[in-house]
Design an enzyme around this catalytic site. Structure first.
Site, PDB file in Angstrom:
ATOM      1  CG  ASP A 392     -46.219  57.955  37.051  1.00 59.74           C
ATOM      2  OD1 ASP A 392     -45.352  58.245  37.379  1.00 59.74           O
ATOM      3  OD2 ASP A 392     -46.623  58.031  35.958  1.00 59.74           O
ATOM      4  N   GLY A 418     -45.030  52.029  40.810  1.00 59.45           N
ATOM      5  CA  GLY A 418     -44.279  51.256  40.802  1.00 59.45           C
ATOM      6  C   GLY A 418     -43.306  52.339  40.064  1.00 59.45           C
ATOM      7  CG  ASP A 419     -38.384  52.909  39.224  1.00 59.89           C
ATOM      8  OD1 ASP A 419     -38.364  52.523  38.492  1.00 59.89           O
ATOM      9  OD2 ASP A 419     -37.250  53.791  40.320  1.00 59.89           O
ATOM     10  CG  PHE A 420     -40.827  52.729  34.387  1.00 62.45           C
ATOM     11  CD1 PHE A 420     -39.515  53.434  33.385  1.00 62.45           C
ATOM     12  CD2 PHE A 420     -41.689  53.681  33.721  1.00 62.45           C
ATOM     13  CE1 PHE A 420     -38.953  54.686  33.616  1.00 62.45           C
ATOM     14  CE2 PHE A 420     -41.590  55.131  33.166  1.00 62.45           C
ATOM     15  CZ  PHE A 420     -39.876  55.357  33.512  1.00 62.45           C
ATOM     16  NE  ARG A 436     -47.230  63.836  26.754  1.00 63.48           N
ATOM     17  CZ  ARG A 436     -48.542  65.164  27.176  1.00 63.48           C
ATOM     18  NH1 ARG A 436     -47.476  66.391  26.903  1.00 63.48           N
ATOM     19  NH2 ARG A 436     -48.810  64.582  28.466  1.00 63.48           N
ATOM     20  CG  HIS A 439     -40.398  62.680  25.200  1.00 70.84           C
ATOM     21  ND1 HIS A 439     -40.513  63.633  24.295  1.00 70.84           N
ATOM     22  CD2 HIS A 439     -40.897  62.200  26.103  1.00 70.84           C
ATOM     23  CE1 HIS A 439     -41.555  64.230  25.187  1.00 70.84           C
ATOM     24  NE2 HIS A 439     -41.713  63.163  27.019  1.00 70.84           N
TER      25      HIS A 439
HETATM   26  C1  LIG Z   1     -43.979  62.966  30.055  1.00 74.44           C
HETATM   27  S1  LIG Z   1     -45.068  62.115  32.775  1.00 74.44           S
HETATM   28  C2  LIG Z   1     -46.040  61.561  30.868  1.00 74.44           C
HETATM   29  C3  LIG Z   1     -47.343  61.161  31.256  1.00 74.44           C
HETATM   30  C4  LIG Z   1     -48.144  60.811  31.058  1.00 74.44           C
HETATM   31  N1  LIG Z   1     -48.488  59.216  30.184  1.00 74.44           N
HETATM   32  C5  LIG Z   1     -48.740  61.543  29.416  1.00 74.44           C
HETATM   33  O1  LIG Z   1     -48.362  61.620  28.249  1.00 74.44           O
HETATM   34  O2  LIG Z   1     -49.808  62.853  30.288  1.00 74.44           O
HETATM   35  C6  LIG Z   1     -43.306  61.449  32.647  1.00 74.44           C
HETATM   36  C7  LIG Z   1     -44.147  60.357  33.497  1.00 74.44           C
HETATM   37  O3  LIG Z   1     -43.225  59.418  33.662  1.00 74.44           O
HETATM   38  C8  LIG Z   1     -43.446  58.624  34.962  1.00 74.44           C
HETATM   39  N2  LIG Z   1     -42.197  58.066  35.616  1.00 74.44           N
HETATM   40  C9  LIG Z   1     -40.452  58.770  35.440  1.00 74.44           C
HETATM   41  N3  LIG Z   1     -40.039  58.167  36.221  1.00 74.44           N
HETATM   42  C10 LIG Z   1     -40.589  56.791  35.817  1.00 74.44           C
HETATM   43  C11 LIG Z   1     -40.514  55.435  36.936  1.00 74.44           C
HETATM   44  N4  LIG Z   1     -38.853  55.390  37.145  1.00 74.44           N
HETATM   45  N5  LIG Z   1     -41.185  54.886  36.877  1.00 74.44           N
HETATM   46  C12 LIG Z   1     -42.677  55.159  36.682  1.00 74.44           C
HETATM   47  N6  LIG Z   1     -42.976  55.910  35.747  1.00 74.44           N
HETATM   48  C13 LIG Z   1     -41.678  56.883  36.101  1.00 74.44           C
HETATM   49  C14 LIG Z   1     -43.214  61.029  35.158  1.00 74.44           C
HETATM   50  O4  LIG Z   1     -43.758  59.961  37.136  1.00 74.44           O
HETATM   51  C15 LIG Z   1     -44.391  60.785  34.429  1.00 74.44           C
HETATM   52  O5  LIG Z   1     -45.386  61.011  35.106  1.00 74.44           O
END
Ligand SMILES: C[S@@+](CC[C@H](N)C(=O)[O-])C[C@H]1O[C@@H](n2cnc3c(N)ncnc32)[C@H](O)[C@@H]1O
Length: 531
Positions: A392, A418-420, A436, A439
């Site tokens: 994350d 990291g950044d996906f 999640r 979406h």
């Molecule tokens: C809606 S939350 C979902 C968290 C978890 N998967 C859950 O279901 O409880 C979205 C997650 O995506 C992560 N996120 C957003 N942009 C991201 C990126 N560019 N790279 C990695 N993670 C990212 C956020 O930090 C956050 O933890």
């Protein structure tokens, strides 16, 4: 009847075949008295009602295929197989919906399939059949008495209408289990009584329009910690006002409003929590306190700019806060903690994910954008020999470390910042989780995320996507509400139907194998990395 191994000879999907087979078994084995006990315990209406049939919603087949499947389950289809549309249950935008009827055993009871064509997924709340009871009298006074006895027993009216093919007025109810009464002939007065007061439409509209008042009232009492203060027992308004430092009269009026909605109970000027209100406590399993604070706080402000989003396409959140949500959270730690905690607290359904997956005995589970680690913790606790990795953004890793350590899993998990969109996700996982996440993004960005995961996963690896899919054939309220929420509170977010996910996955190196339902209209979409 046992379906044994469900083979390809059924047109209905495996889950639907099981649901229908279970319903047929129930209908065959259950007399009127036991069926009434199941839906209206404590009433004595067996003299006036007879158990006529069980009705089920199924999807993804034609009426003819559904009738053929009924025959395979030992039910005699009644001709013609697709008689009419259930106009009183589903909107006029469902051209594919048909009713298929069958007789169970030697009768007299039957089964009714409400068949949605297309590739729909029947929501989990529709799993059980609606039990339909036929009134044995056609006397208006007796019918009215029976109706009032049913209504007094607790179930709420849930629509109804005149069924031409059966020449019966059908009144639907929902409660613990769903049921319907069928009264012979046209019963307009009864239908009017059932469908509501003459001013019902106006009431319903006022209720819809004042939704924001409920959202804010809940957020305020959650912020003040009222439910926590009631944890040890009832308190007067004066005590609550003193403990929270607010004005007594104003607090009383908000509590009174919420009590009318079932959140608190009141005795004189003394308040206690109901089961519903207890969800606003911070110390209970499944607490929704932080979710109430988030929806009635940060996201309430962004929802105020919905019109801006509809007119311009720009995310309301970005418009109001000047940054997209994840950048905003990176820069505002308190908002980030609230968001993570709300995500975890609003996600009781995540506990059901391990049971919905065929987890391998060994190997690694990689939770991509795993947030504060709750889901990974549930999965690893369900499979003690699996290792885990959580990927994350850097500002989230600290919270995930604390949650996973709290579950005693620190030694089994690698935390990767990291950044996906730019960085590789951890390679070699047997199972990848995307919960999640999709979406939050448009198809193009989802493609980038999926290809990144695909590069890390060997062919045959499982990808489990947790989302709230929009049903194909008719919209569920929760997925459609969340679709608007994604539009407002993400830059490019949207909910999708299973076939939209299938297409997205197929274009990016995965095959969608199955959609497994979770509570609250959520689902796990199980996919496999293709070779
Ligand atoms: C809606 S939350 C979902 C968290 C978890 N998967 C859950 O279901 O409880 C979205 C997650 O995506 C992560 N996120 C957003 N942009 C991201 C990126 N560019 N790279 C990695 N993670 C990212 C956020 O930090 C956050 O933890």
């Amino acid at each position: 009847m046992s379906t044994g191994g469900i083979g390809p000879r059924f047109a209905l999907g495996e889950r639907d075949v099981r649901r229908v087979a279970d319903a047929v078994d129930f209908i065959r084995a259950t007399g009127t008295r036991e069926a009434l006990d199941a839906v209206l315990p404590g009433t004595d209406l067996a003299r006036h009602l007879e158990f006529a049939h069980g009705a089920l919603l199924v999807a993804g087949v034609s009426a003819e295929q559904a009738a053929a499947d009924l025959a395979r389950l030992g039910v005699t289809p009644r001709d013609p197989v697709a008689r009419e549309r259930p106009a009183w249950r589903l909107g006029p935008d469902d051209p594919d919906v048909r009713v298929v009827r069958g007789v169970v055993g030697d009768g007299p009871r039957g089964v009714v399939l409400v068949v949605c064509g297309g590739r729909g997924v029947v929501p989990a709340c529709e799993d059980e059949p609606r039990l339909v009871f036929r009134a044995t009298s056609d006397d208006d006074v007796v019918l009215r008495g029976v109706y009032e006895a049913v209504a007094e027993a607790g179930p709420a009216p849930d629509g109804g209408g005149y069924d031409r093919s059966e020449d019966a007025t059908v009144l639907h109810f929902r409660g613990g289990r769903r049921l319907a009464l069928a009264a012979p002939g046209r019963r307009d007065a009864l239908l009017l009584r059932h469908l509501g007061r003459p001013d019902q439409a106006g009431r319903d509209m006022l209720h819809l329009m004042s939704g924001a008042w409920r959202t804010r009232s809940l957020a305020v009492v959650a912020e003040l910690g009222v439910a926590d203060l009631l944890a040890d027992g009832p308190k007067s308004t004066a005590e609550l006002a003193a403990a929270t430092g607010v004005r007594e009269d104003n607090l009383r009026r908000v509590l009174r409003y919420l009590a009318s909605l079932g959140v608190f109970a009141v005795d004189g000027d003394t308040w206690s929590s109901t089961d519903l209100g207890a969800l606003l406590r911070s110390d209970v399993d499944g607490s929704q306190r932080d979710l109430a604070r988030l929806y009635g706080g940060l996201f309430y402000r962004s929802f105020g700019a919905l019109e801006h989003t509809v007119r311009t396409g720009e995310s309301a959140f970005t418009h109001v806060f000047g940054a997209d949500p994840f950048d905003h959270f990176a820069a505002h730690p308190a908002d980030a903690r609230l968001f993570e905690s709300a995500m975890a607290s609003g996600a009781s359904f995540l506990r059901a994910v391990p049971g919905a997956l065929d987890l391998p005995a060994e190997g690694a589970v990689v939770d991509v954008a795993g947030g504060d680690g709750h889901l990974l913790a549930y999965v690893l606790r369900a499979a003690p020999r699996l290792r885990g990795a959580l990927f994350d953004r850097p500002h989230v890793i600290g919270a995930a470390r604390a949650v996973l350590a709290g579950h005693g899993l620190a030694g089994r998990v690698e935390l990767v910042a990291g950044d996906f969109f730019r960085d590789p996700v951890p390679p070699g996982g047997a199972v990848y989780l995307l919960s999640r996440i999709l979406h939050d993004w448009d198809d193009e960005r989802c493609g980038t995320i999926l290809r990144n995961v695909r590069s890390a996963a060997a062919p045959g690896a499982t990808l489990a996507i947790v989302e709230r899919p929009i049903p194909e054939s008719r919209g569920g309220q929760l997925p459609l509400a969340w679709d608007v929420h994604m539009m407002v509170n993400n830059v490019h977010g949207r909910e999708r139907t299973p076939s939209e996910y299938r297409k997205l996955l197929c274009a990016n190196g995965f095959r969608l194998d199955e959609v497994r339902p979770l509570p609250l209209d959520m689902a796990v979409l199980v996919a496999t990395a293709t070779g």
